[in-house]
Design a protein around this motif. Structure first.
Motif, PDB file in Angstrom:
ATOM      1  N   SER A  41       0.901  -1.062  -0.155  1.00 58.19           N
ATOM      2  CA  SER A  41      -0.128   0.244   0.394  1.00 58.19           C
ATOM      3  C   SER A  41       0.916   1.189   0.127  1.00 58.19           C
ATOM      4  CB  SER A  41      -0.619   0.285   1.062  1.00 58.19           C
ATOM      5  OG  SER A  41      -1.208   1.402   1.043  1.00 58.19           O
ATOM      6  N   GLU A  57      -0.118   4.069   0.994  1.00 59.51           N
ATOM      7  CA  GLU A  57      -0.826   4.890   2.700  1.00 59.51           C
ATOM      8  C   GLU A  57      -0.109   4.432   3.255  1.00 59.51           C
ATOM      9  OE1 GLU A  57      -4.437   4.823   5.037  1.00 59.51           O
ATOM     10  OE2 GLU A  57      -5.142   3.401   3.323  1.00 59.51           O
ATOM     11  N   GLN A  73      -2.124  -4.504   7.637  1.00 54.94           N
ATOM     12  CA  GLN A  73      -1.592  -3.515   5.713  1.00 54.94           C
ATOM     13  C   GLN A  73      -0.418  -3.762   5.676  1.00 54.94           C
ATOM     14  OE1 GLN A  73      -2.348   0.303   6.614  1.00 54.94           O
ATOM     15  NE2 GLN A  73      -1.648   0.650   8.934  1.00 54.94           N
TER      16      GLN A  73
END
Length: 540
Positions: free
Chosen positions: A243, A245, A434
């Motif tokens: 990711s 993010e 994540q």
């Protein structure tokens, strides 16, 4: 004459339709055929109640019959009642020498047997035990009846659930209802409060909830792995399965959930081995991070091929890049049936592709490919599903929010737990949530926590009943009221069976006393559970 004939046909058709849609009725209606749901149904019948066990699928047992054969039991002394009886039935089955067809019976020291119970088993054996059990108990099982999750799929009146409808149009009426699904679908349909994701540490006075980057040391990259398509060049973009993010500060709450997987039943017995399938849509680039990790020297791929009877495994995630499909399940808990099915398909493609990659890709070290070549799916498991588990491991989805929420302080014993109905003891356990790029520019996982609560702890009755104003005749022993990290310990199959039994006992008392489940006399419930050898406390 022709007109009267058409009328007669119409009346006959209407009568047939009405007959087909005659509601199913029982004292206690259980939706969800997980192990907790099955045990709840058996308990209800033992207490003399009529019961309907309504299955979304055509099989019983949830994860206990879909690959999770290496039971996460924690302290065996905290497991009692019908949950312990299940593991005793497992041992009685394997006490027969003739059932060891593909491998010899192991020595007792291999963690299979403890006293008169056995804690590891083949999926098909667990399924056989549960099917025999519901038949012996006289449980009415209704299969292939997914809940209609539309706005009017669950009927309520006066703060009570009256009935629910399946997507097949069948209607199920009851006096008491139990939601035994991993997803909490009946609970949500009934308008009961719930949450998804991780609470902030501050919400319940916890230390292990929310984002946990600093504490994520297990199942972590132990070598530096570049995450960019062109190594060293952030402008080239990220390789798959990572990711962009930036993680929030540690302890911050979010809506993300721990990774799902399929718990695979594999074998290295040639006579029972089926080659790994190459999935449709296979894409070797999805495993670029793993290849780079192996190029850097990683060789620890096979650590969680845990042995169960007859030369089989319960194969679980191990390491930084493994069978957990990190970050690909966030929409699942509240997703539509179609969205959930798409997520399950993506998980299947990812996991089957990973197996194929490790066994066949020329970029995988030769010794690793040779080891993987010894393994395959089991010819005698999941025979109607291409030998692949029928159910993805939904480790966490919705969790009810009731007047009492089990949290880290209750598990550690720094806050009291009222009205116990069973015990848990496993680590406060979350798989990774994540995979991100760390401050140094390398791949890093976040979310894995494995911390012992330090004791076997009680679980409160108040955590399996909704707020009274929301549903006065519904119990939720699986998607119960607990914080993310407390649920990480509670969410084990033996505990779900314990809570399923206790939920059914409470439902029976509520019927006998004509009271809401929130008003069940705890003294009576405790006496009943103790008489049935539930474990409600252990000496320190």
């Amino acid at each position: 004459m022709r007109h009267r004939y058409r009328i007669a046909l119409a009346l006959a058709a209407a009568a047939c339709t009405a007959a087909a849609k005659t509601p199913h009725r029982a004292d206690i209606v259980i939706y969800g055929c997980t192990s907790g749901g099955v045990i709840a149904a058996v308990e209800a019948r033992r207490l003399g109640r009529s019961v309907l066990l309504v299955c979304r699928e055509d099989y019983l047992g949830g994860m206990s019959t879909n690959g999770l054969g290496w039971s996460d039991t924690g302290n065996h002394r905290a497991i009692g009642g019908l949950s312990l009886e299940f593991y005793r039935r497992v041992k009685r089955y394997y006490d027969d020498p003739s059932v060891w067809t593909h491998a010899p019976r192991p020595a007792r020291g291999e963690n299979f047997v403890d006293g008169d119970a056995m804690w590891q088993f083949e999926p098909k054996v667990a399924e056989r035990i549960l099917e025999d059990w519901v038949r012996e108990a006289g449980v009415t099982v209704v299969r292939n009846q997914p809940l209609d999750r539309s706005e009017d799929g669950v009927e309520k009146a006066g703060g009570r659930v009256v009935a629910f409808r399946s997507t097949a149009g069948e209607r199920f009426e009851g006096r008491m209802f139990i939601d035994a699904t991993y997803e909490g679908d009946l609970m949500a349909g009934a308008g009961v409060s719930f949450t998804v994701g991780r609470e902030a540490n501050a919400a319940y006075g916890e230390t292990l909830n929310g984002v946990q980057l600093a504490n994520t040391t297990n199942h972590q990259f132990t070598l530096d792995v570049d995450p960019y398509r062109t190594p060293g060049d952030p402008s080239s973009g990220l390789v798959p399965r990572i990711s962009a993010e930036r993680p929030a500060p540690d302890g911050t709450g979010d809506r993300k959930i721990q990774a799902y997987t399929y718990r695979m039943c594999l074998t290295d017995v040639p006579a029972n081995r089926v080659p790994f399938p190459k999935p449709e849509g296979y894409d070797a680039s999805q495993y670029t991070l793993l290849k780079r990790y192996m190029d850097a020297g990683y060789r620890d791929f096979f650590r969680k091929f845990d042995r169960i009877p007859n030369g089989k495994t319960d194969t679980n995630n191990f390491g930084a890049f493994s069978f957990d499909n990190i970050g690909m399940n966030y929409r699942y808990p509240e997703g539509s049936d179609a969205e959930r099915a798409a997520i399950a398909r993506e998980h299947t493609t990812y996991q089957q592709g990973l197996l194929w990659f490790m066994a066949n890709d020329p970029g995988v070290p030769a010794e690793t490919r040779a080891e993987m070549a010894k393994w395959g799916l089991c010819k005698d498991e999941f025979t109607g599903n291409g030998h692949w588990p029928r159910e993805m491991y939904v480790r966490e989805a919705r969790r009810m929010v009731s007047d009492f929420v089990m949290a880290e302080p209750h598990l550690r014993g720094t806050k009291p737990t009222p009205r116990p109905i069973g015990m848990g003891s496993y680590n406060m356990d979350s798989h990774n949530v994540q995979r991100i790029v760390d401050a140094r520019g390398f791949a890093r996982n976040e979310g894995n926590i494995e911390v012992s609560p330090g004791r076997a702890y009680p679980i409160s009755y108040d955590a399996i009943v909704p707020r009274k104003r929301e549903a006065a005749n519904l119990l939720v022993p699986v998607a119960l009221s607990a914080s993310h990290i407390a649920y990480g310990s509670i969410r084990m199959e033996p505990v779900f069976m314990i809570l399923g039994q206790s939920a059914a006992a409470a439902a029976s008392i509520a019927i006998a006393e004509d009271v809401a489940v929130q008003d069940v006399d705890y003294a009576k419930l405790r006496t009943k559970l103790m008489s049935e050898r539930q474990i409600l406390e252990l000496p320190r």
